[in-house]
Design an enzyme around this catalytic site. Sequence first.
Site, PDB file in Angstrom:
ATOM      1  N   ASP A 175       1.021  -1.221   0.172  1.00 35.90           N
ATOM      2  CA  ASP A 175       0.106  -0.085  -0.174  1.00 35.90           C
ATOM      3  C   ASP A 175       0.924   1.267   0.028  1.00 35.90           C
ATOM      4  OD1 ASP A 175      -1.949   1.825   0.383  1.00 35.90           O
ATOM      5  OD2 ASP A 175      -2.609   1.078   2.395  1.00 35.90           O
ATOM      6  N   ASP A 225      -2.852   2.065  -6.112  1.00 35.79           N
ATOM      7  CA  ASP A 225      -1.944   2.180  -5.180  1.00 35.79           C
ATOM      8  C   ASP A 225      -1.657   1.215  -4.137  1.00 35.79           C
ATOM      9  OD1 ASP A 225      -4.069   3.256  -3.798  1.00 35.79           O
ATOM     10  OD2 ASP A 225      -2.961   4.354  -2.531  1.00 35.79           O
ATOM     11  N   GLU A 226      -2.526  -0.073  -4.394  1.00 34.37           N
ATOM     12  CA  GLU A 226      -2.500  -1.054  -3.362  1.00 34.37           C
ATOM     13  C   GLU A 226      -2.595  -2.395  -4.322  1.00 34.37           C
ATOM     14  OE1 GLU A 226      -5.604  -1.566  -0.649  1.00 34.37           O
ATOM     15  OE2 GLU A 226      -5.867   0.668  -0.408  1.00 34.37           O
TER      16      GLU A 226
END
Length: 399
Positions: free
Chosen positions: A11, A112-113
């Site tokens: 993350d 973004d993860e």
Amino acid sequence: MSKNRIIFHIDVNSAYLSWTSVKRLSEGLCDLRDIPAAIGGDEKSRHGVVLAKSILAQRFGVKTGESLFEARQKCPELLVVPADHQYYSETSHKLFELLDDYSPLVERFSIDEGFLDYTGLEGIHGEPMKAAFELKERIKATFGFTVNIGVAPNKILAKMAGELKKPDLVHSLFHHELEEKLWPLPVRELFMVGKSSEKVLLNHGIDTIGKLAKCDQEYIIKLLKSHGLTLWKYANGIDNSPVVPTGTTAAKSFSNSTTLSRDVTSLEEANLVLMRLAQTVCMRMRAEKYECSTISVQVKYSDFTVFSKQTKVKVPTDDTDYIYKTFKNLYEALWNGKPVRLIGVGLNDLTEKDESQMTIADAIASEKHKKLDAVCDKIRNQFGKGAISFGAELSGKKK
DNA sequence: TCTGGGGTCCTAGGACCC
DNA sequence: TCTGGGGTCCTAGGACCC
């Protein structure tokens, strides 16, 4: 599925803000991570929400999703910087390329993860916690931004581990650690506990993840139906869902919506917006070779109430003109005459396009539109979205 | 100049059929 | 004369995520 899995959750810390910071540093500008700062939309066009905030801004109570107006009331010195979605998309792509180096099983969960299945990779990268730490350091050294990595026996626990203390840290969350690390947390912090679930749970005295975990399963199901069962399992660290590599699952819907810089009050104005939305959403769907059977329109009025209308079509379609006309009809049926803040459209019930299933009549009838759409897509890809417009849209622009 | 955009999944209620 | 009842499809709305 293997019984003893090891899953990583990666993350990016304050992704948009970190990524913008990296870019700004290369341009000699200050590091937003060191000051109370936020990435925000354009307030003039009514897109003024916080998209990401620095840890210092967070200490003032600034929250993602709230208006910049609210954020500034909490933190008057807040530096607000616009988003650079193109750059975020490129950076995200590079990050996932690096992750793909580590494991063949990487799932892109958002920009973004991601989840990474580390099961069986000890022989290559070593002991999981050590490997996670090295991965974190490699990302930092390669790109200049930090990540949190959660290490756990399944996805939900890896995700919750990644949400523990930030930034730039690796946390594990194995079953024997639940009582110490997960259960003391406020119930709102459990993945999938939003505002409404929290309210119900608090009303029944369930204020920590631990209390939820120890609840009677039937009781939670009575309170929150099937969602309650999901939450109860998550609180107990139960999750057998596999890490599904990106691009191996079919899309379920495409949508496109826009908050208008000023309220739309006539059908003519709305139609121009619907055309634009139809063009982009249809182009995206065609690029991935789908057709849709359900077509929907959404309206948000200036008082923020939201309504939607949808219709099913007999033959799956990807024809911009047909879909636009359907949007138009839906909008006319939906609109109550009041000022409209947002117009959205959606394409659902997707099927993968199979040209062999077309009848001759269908083929002839749609040939012209398809050729036109294909040419338009090509030109837009080459010259940008604004390169081609419908005639009515052009004449609208001239006004 | 207060409140984005793109997704997935679930539920309730009505229509319709047998 | 007193409104069955199950199954499925469709639609609208809502919850939740990043």
